[in-house]
Scaffold this motif. Structure first.
Motif, mmCIF file in Angstrom:
data_model
loop_
_atom_site.group_PDB
_atom_site.id
_atom_site.type_symbol
_atom_site.label_atom_id
_atom_site.label_comp_id
_atom_site.label_asym_id
_atom_site.label_seq_id
_atom_site.Cartn_x
_atom_site.Cartn_y
_atom_site.Cartn_z
ATOM 1 N N PRO A 98 0.783 -1.247 -0.049
ATOM 2 C CA PRO A 98 -0.049 0.032 -0.101
ATOM 3 C C PRO A 98 0.796 1.074 0.007
ATOM 4 C CG PRO A 98 -0.192 -1.333 2.050
ATOM 5 C CD PRO A 98 0.335 -2.223 0.966
ATOM 6 N N ALA A 99 1.969 1.271 0.562
ATOM 7 C CA ALA A 99 2.810 2.214 0.514
ATOM 8 C C ALA A 99 3.345 2.643 -0.828
ATOM 9 C CB ALA A 99 4.103 2.080 1.460
ATOM 10 N N ALA A 100 3.590 1.875 -1.539
ATOM 11 C CA ALA A 100 3.848 2.019 -2.964
ATOM 12 C C ALA A 100 2.918 2.444 -3.668
ATOM 13 C CB ALA A 100 4.755 0.791 -3.633
ATOM 14 N N LEU A 101 1.725 1.859 -3.772
ATOM 15 C CA LEU A 101 0.655 2.105 -4.288
ATOM 16 C C LEU A 101 -0.018 3.448 -4.183
ATOM 17 C CD1 LEU A 101 -1.202 -1.485 -4.883
ATOM 18 C CD2 LEU A 101 0.457 -0.368 -6.435
ATOM 19 N N GLY A 102 0.073 3.970 -2.675
ATOM 20 C CA GLY A 102 -0.345 5.059 -2.177
ATOM 21 C C GLY A 102 -2.138 5.089 -2.066
ATOM 22 N N GLU A 128 -2.776 -4.637 13.907
ATOM 23 C CA GLU A 128 -3.507 -3.965 12.756
ATOM 24 C C GLU A 128 -2.933 -2.651 12.425
ATOM 25 O OE1 GLU A 128 -7.722 -3.921 12.823
ATOM 26 O OE2 GLU A 128 -7.938 -6.056 13.050
ATOM 27 N N VAL A 129 -2.562 -2.340 11.382
ATOM 28 C CA VAL A 129 -1.897 -0.981 10.813
ATOM 29 C C VAL A 129 -2.868 -0.500 9.806
ATOM 30 C CG1 VAL A 129 0.022 0.320 10.027
ATOM 31 C CG2 VAL A 129 0.232 -1.943 11.585
ATOM 32 N N ALA A 130 -3.588 0.746 10.115
ATOM 33 C CA ALA A 130 -4.294 1.324 9.148
ATOM 34 C C ALA A 130 -3.100 2.384 8.202
ATOM 35 C CB ALA A 130 -5.245 2.352 9.967
ATOM 36 N N LEU A 131 -3.188 2.232 6.776
ATOM 37 C CA LEU A 131 -2.462 2.732 6.279
ATOM 38 C C LEU A 131 -3.373 3.977 5.339
ATOM 39 C CD1 LEU A 131 -1.024 -0.405 5.875
ATOM 40 C CD2 LEU A 131 0.818 1.413 5.626
ATOM 41 N N PRO A 132 -3.602 4.975 5.754
ATOM 42 C CA PRO A 132 -4.539 5.954 4.893
ATOM 43 C C PRO A 132 -3.653 6.597 3.679
ATOM 44 C CG PRO A 132 -4.022 7.010 6.805
ATOM 45 C CD PRO A 132 -3.786 5.810 7.146
ATOM 46 N N GLN A 133 -3.954 6.188 2.404
ATOM 47 C CA GLN A 133 -3.149 6.532 1.261
ATOM 48 C C GLN A 133 -1.893 6.096 1.495
ATOM 49 O OE1 GLN A 133 -4.262 11.024 1.534
ATOM 50 N NE2 GLN A 133 -4.439 10.525 -0.702
ATOM 51 N N GLY A 134 -1.858 4.830 2.022
ATOM 52 C CA GLY A 134 -0.479 3.946 2.012
ATOM 53 C C GLY A 134 0.336 4.682 3.083
#
Ligand SMILES: [Zn+2]
Length: 232
Positions: free
Chosen positions: A121-125, A142-148
């Motif tokens: 998700p970090a790479a895809l944003g 659990e790690v939420a990644l808003p916009q990666g």
């Protein structure tokens, strides 16, 4: 090819010029067709669909025989999994159950490593939820990644092994975990006889992921509207 020496360290890194994921090395040695096929498969998998051989031939413009040869190459180094001529996992992302979970917009997926669940998700944003567990105490993480983007103040710490890797799923992923905190990472390292590798903050894992999966972001950008911010 020069490999970086394995240098065990306990210092979390927030960014690093070199990339420690062996996938990069393995892919650098793989054929152009294999890279094309892997990228094409990934774009299906991230939407929750397996990628049939015939579809990959259409997507890439390669003959089915060439797709099959590329898949044989990818499977041999553990960067793809094929079941009945369907790619069900590639580049760490899986549509069949695997060790870690990754929720992307509209789809529940699995990943081979905890690193994949943060790095992809970090790479895809894209908005994502990574779900894994501490290998020492079993606590669900659990790690939420808003916009990666992972949270900046998390106590969670990741580990990326640095040792010779012939097969990503067998040699790299089993140790590329996320721990509930520094103390459990250190306990695991002690019990595992101090394996070569490096500790990373969530931000450090995200930065590594942006390098490892950069080509997947580029592939997504060829299909506007399928990347970017979406409600989970
Ligand atoms: Zn723990």
């Amino acid at each position: 090819m020069t490999r970086r020496p394995a240098t065990p360290s306990t210092t979390p890194e927030t960014s690093q010029a070199a990339c420690c994921d062996p996938t990069v090395d393995l892919l650098a040695r793989s054929s152009e067709e294999a890279a094309l096929v892997r990228r094409a498969a990934f774009t299906h998998l991230r939407r929750g669909r397996p990628a049939p051989e015939a579809t990959l031939a259409e997507d890439t413009g390669l003959p089915v025989e060439a797709v099959r040869a590329a898949l044989t190459e990818l499977v041999a180094v553990g960067t793809a999994t094929v079941v009945d001529r369907d790619v069900v996992a590639a580049g760490g992302l899986s549509v069949v159950p695997a060790a870690h979970r990754l929720r992307l917009p509209g789809v529940d997926l699995w990943t081979w490593c905890a690193f994949d669940a943060i790095g992809i998700p970090a790479a895809l944003g894209v908005d994502a939820l990574a779900i894994t567990q501490c290998p020492v105490c079993g606590t669900a993480l659990e790690v939420a990644l808003p916009q990666g983007k992972p949270p900046a103040d998390s106590p969670l710490v990741g580990w990326l092994p640095e040792r010779p890797c012939a097969n990503v799923q067998e040699d790299f992923c089993p140790e590329a975990n996320l721990f509930c905190g520094r103390d459990h990472l250190e306990r695991w390292r002690g019990e595992a006889n101090d394996p070569a590798g490096r500790a990373y903050s969530l931000a450090g894992l995200a930065a590594q992921g942006q390098q490892v999966w950069a080509e997947m972001r580029e592939a997504a950008e060829h299909h506007p509207g399928q990347a970017g911010r979406t409600i989970l």
